[in-house]
Write a protein that holds these residues in place. Structure first.
Motif, PDB file in Angstrom:
ATOM      1  N   PHE A  84     -11.516   3.631   3.601  1.00  0.00           N
ATOM      2  CA  PHE A  84     -12.673   3.814   2.721  1.00  0.00           C
ATOM      3  C   PHE A  84     -13.738   2.750   2.971  1.00  0.00           C
ATOM      4  O   PHE A  84     -14.400   2.264   2.047  1.00  0.00           O
ATOM      5  CB  PHE A  84     -12.252   3.798   1.249  1.00  0.00           C
ATOM      6  N   GLY A  85     -13.870   2.380   4.242  1.00  0.00           N
ATOM      7  CA  GLY A  85     -14.890   1.393   4.603  1.00  0.00           C
ATOM      8  C   GLY A  85     -14.510  -0.038   4.276  1.00  0.00           C
ATOM      9  O   GLY A  85     -15.324  -0.944   4.438  1.00  0.00           O
ATOM     10  N   GLN A  86     -13.275  -0.274   3.831  1.00  0.00           N
ATOM     11  CA  GLN A  86     -12.826  -1.610   3.438  1.00  0.00           C
ATOM     12  C   GLN A  86     -11.698  -2.072   4.359  1.00  0.00           C
ATOM     13  O   GLN A  86     -10.658  -1.417   4.454  1.00  0.00           O
ATOM     14  CB  GLN A  86     -12.342  -1.595   1.980  1.00  0.00           C
ATOM     15  N   PRO A  87     -11.869  -3.190   5.089  1.00  0.00           N
ATOM     16  CA  PRO A  87     -10.784  -3.696   5.934  1.00  0.00           C
ATOM     17  C   PRO A  87      -9.674  -4.333   5.091  1.00  0.00           C
ATOM     18  O   PRO A  87      -9.952  -4.974   4.073  1.00  0.00           O
ATOM     19  CB  PRO A  87     -11.480  -4.752   6.807  1.00  0.00           C
ATOM     20  N   PHE A  88      -8.439  -4.142   5.504  1.00  0.00           N
ATOM     21  CA  PHE A  88      -7.302  -4.708   4.798  1.00  0.00           C
ATOM     22  C   PHE A  88      -6.490  -5.583   5.748  1.00  0.00           C
ATOM     23  O   PHE A  88      -6.198  -5.176   6.876  1.00  0.00           O
ATOM     24  CB  PHE A  88      -6.403  -3.600   4.225  1.00  0.00           C
ATOM     25  N   SER A  89      -6.124  -6.782   5.258  1.00  0.00           N
ATOM     26  CA  SER A  89      -5.274  -7.696   6.017  1.00  0.00           C
ATOM     27  C   SER A  89      -3.920  -7.791   5.337  1.00  0.00           C
ATOM     28  O   SER A  89      -3.700  -7.231   4.257  1.00  0.00           O
ATOM     29  CB  SER A  89      -5.921  -9.084   6.075  1.00  0.00           C
ATOM     30  N   TRP A  90      -2.994  -8.540   5.977  1.00  0.00           N
ATOM     31  CA  TRP A  90      -1.698  -8.752   5.344  1.00  0.00           C
ATOM     32  C   TRP A  90      -1.861  -9.463   4.000  1.00  0.00           C
ATOM     33  O   TRP A  90      -1.160  -9.161   3.038  1.00  0.00           O
ATOM     34  CB  TRP A  90      -0.795  -9.578   6.265  1.00  0.00           C
ATOM     35  N   ARG A  91      -2.790 -10.413   3.948  1.00  0.00           N
ATOM     36  CA  ARG A  91      -3.028 -11.122   2.686  1.00  0.00           C
ATOM     37  C   ARG A  91      -3.473 -10.148   1.595  1.00  0.00           C
ATOM     38  O   ARG A  91      -3.000 -10.224   0.455  1.00  0.00           O
ATOM     39  CB  ARG A  91      -4.088 -12.196   2.880  1.00  0.00           C
ATOM     40  N   ASP A  92      -4.373  -9.231   1.952  1.00  0.00           N
ATOM     41  CA  ASP A  92      -4.848  -8.252   0.979  1.00  0.00           C
ATOM     42  C   ASP A  92      -3.700  -7.388   0.464  1.00  0.00           C
ATOM     43  O   ASP A  92      -3.582  -7.143  -0.745  1.00  0.00           O
ATOM     44  CB  ASP A  92      -5.926  -7.353   1.601  1.00  0.00           C
ATOM     45  N   LEU A  93      -2.846  -6.940   1.376  1.00  0.00           N
ATOM     46  CA  LEU A  93      -1.726  -6.091   0.979  1.00  0.00           C
ATOM     47  C   LEU A  93      -0.746  -6.848   0.082  1.00  0.00           C
ATOM     48  O   LEU A  93      -0.221  -6.296  -0.893  1.00  0.00           O
ATOM     49  CB  LEU A  93      -0.999  -5.566   2.223  1.00  0.00           C
ATOM     50  N   THR A 205      -4.500  -7.877 -12.426  1.00  0.00           N
ATOM     51  CA  THR A 205      -5.703  -7.079 -12.140  1.00  0.00           C
ATOM     52  C   THR A 205      -6.626  -7.823 -11.184  1.00  0.00           C
ATOM     53  O   THR A 205      -7.217  -7.229 -10.270  1.00  0.00           O
ATOM     54  CB  THR A 205      -6.450  -6.762 -13.447  1.00  0.00           C
ATOM     55  N   THR A 206      -6.730  -9.139 -11.374  1.00  0.00           N
ATOM     56  CA  THR A 206      -7.573  -9.959 -10.491  1.00  0.00           C
ATOM     57  C   THR A 206      -7.029  -9.959  -9.073  1.00  0.00           C
ATOM     58  O   THR A 206      -7.798  -9.860  -8.102  1.00  0.00           O
ATOM     59  CB  THR A 206      -7.652 -11.409 -11.025  1.00  0.00           C
ATOM     60  N   LEU A 207      -5.696 -10.068  -8.929  1.00  0.00           N
ATOM     61  CA  LEU A 207      -5.094 -10.044  -7.593  1.00  0.00           C
ATOM     62  C   LEU A 207      -5.358  -8.709  -6.897  1.00  0.00           C
ATOM     63  O   LEU A 207      -5.654  -8.671  -5.698  1.00  0.00           O
ATOM     64  CB  LEU A 207      -3.583 -10.282  -7.697  1.00  0.00           C
ATOM     65  N   ILE A 208      -5.252  -7.606  -7.648  1.00  0.00           N
ATOM     66  CA  ILE A 208      -5.522  -6.285  -7.063  1.00  0.00           C
ATOM     67  C   ILE A 208      -6.976  -6.195  -6.609  1.00  0.00           C
ATOM     68  O   ILE A 208      -7.280  -5.719  -5.501  1.00  0.00           O
ATOM     69  CB  ILE A 208      -5.204  -5.179  -8.081  1.00  0.00           C
ATOM     70  N   GLY A 213     -10.977  -6.513  -1.864  1.00  0.00           N
ATOM     71  CA  GLY A 213     -12.214  -7.123  -1.393  1.00  0.00           C
ATOM     72  C   GLY A 213     -13.233  -7.435  -2.459  1.00  0.00           C
ATOM     73  O   GLY A 213     -14.343  -7.877  -2.143  1.00  0.00           O
ATOM     74  N   ALA A 214     -12.901  -7.239  -3.737  1.00  0.00           N
ATOM     75  CA  ALA A 214     -13.827  -7.555  -4.831  1.00  0.00           C
ATOM     76  C   ALA A 214     -13.509  -8.961  -5.324  1.00  0.00           C
ATOM     77  O   ALA A 214     -12.537  -9.170  -6.059  1.00  0.00           O
ATOM     78  CB  ALA A 214     -13.688  -6.542  -5.963  1.00  0.00           C
TER      79      ALA A 214
END
Length: 258
Positions: A84-93, A205-208, A213-214
């Motif tokens: 959805f136009g947003q890159p995801f890293s291992w940290r994000d997951l 919620t903040t972690l999610i 990316g927000a």
């Protein structure tokens, strides 16, 4: 490491960086500490201190191990895929998974506090408490999430390994010192349990959001938590004064001549 210690001894700027990072690590440790306190209070009383010490000790070990593998830690921020136009890293997951776990855990505990006699077997299991191994396992899971976030924050603030290690040790030492008083305070004041669970839901919620990316400025989150804690503190003081007044009136009524 030795070069970092030498710089720390001779450069005033290194002391400023250390003080800043220690403060940041202590603040970031509040999230971890609240979770450990709430979860350990679900255990039998004779197991609580041991669970807290194991949880906080593992938090220190994880942070030091992650510091020793900074090159690998920095790779966790590299994009793995895009959705959805947003890159995801291992940290994000990892942040999203940890956030979802915190929201689920907080929701489960809030449900049990509001309706302890619910017919839902999943929630009724909580009424009997949790096993020591299960509690430590959940603490380890969240220790990992908070440790990764903590170390990446430290790497972003300084490249001096000695400063990072000292800051982490001081922050975890503060957690160890504050864990039992915080847990005891939460246990003595039932309304604080609900507040702490609300904090966990906010943190989750903040972690999610961070994982998607927000960026949510930590200052806003901790300011909201501090304000809520202040209001709850005033409520506790008012409640205790009312109870003391009622006790005094009852005593006066008992000793008043008939």
């Amino acid at each position: 490491m030795m070069e970092g210690l030498a710089a720390l001894a001779s450069e005033p700027a290194a002391w400023v960086a250390l003080a800043t990072l220690v403060t940041m690590e202590v603040v970031l440790g509040i999230d971890n500490l609240i979770f450990i306190s709430v979860l350990s209070n679900k255990l039998p009383e004779h197991q609580r201190v041991r669970a807290r010490r194991i949880g906080i000790g593992l938090a220190l070990i994880m942070r030091l191990v992650l510091l020793a593998s900074i090159a690998w830690i920095m790779q966790l921020t590299a994009p793995l895929f895009e959705a959805f136009g947003q890159p995801f890293s291992w940290r994000d997951l990892i942040l999203v998974a940890g956030g979802l776990f915190l929201v689920w855990k907080a929701t489960k505990e809030i449900h049990h506090n509001i309706d302890p006699r619910s017919g839902d077997e999943m929630f009724d299991a909580g009424a009997l408490g949790i096993g020591f191994g299960a509690a430590v396992g959940q603490i380890i899971l969240l220790d990992l999430v908070f440790s990764i976030d903590s170390i990446i924050t430290a790497v972003g603030m300084t490249d001096n390994i000695a400063i990072m290690v000292i800051a982490v040790v001081v922050a975890v030492g503060t957690m160890l010192f504050a864990a039992t008083p915080l847990a005891n305070f939460i246990e003595r004041n039932p309304t604080v349990v609900m507040l702490a669970l609300s904090f966990l839901m906010l943190i989750g919620t903040t972690l999610i959001a961070e994982g998607f990316g927000a960026h949510v400025p930590k200052g806003y989150v901790y300011a909201a938590m501090a304000f809520s804690a202040l209001v709850e503190g005033l409520n506790i003081m008012a409640r205790r004064r009312r109870e003391a007044g009622k006790a005094a009136e009852a005593l006066e009524g008992n000793i008043r001549p008939q």
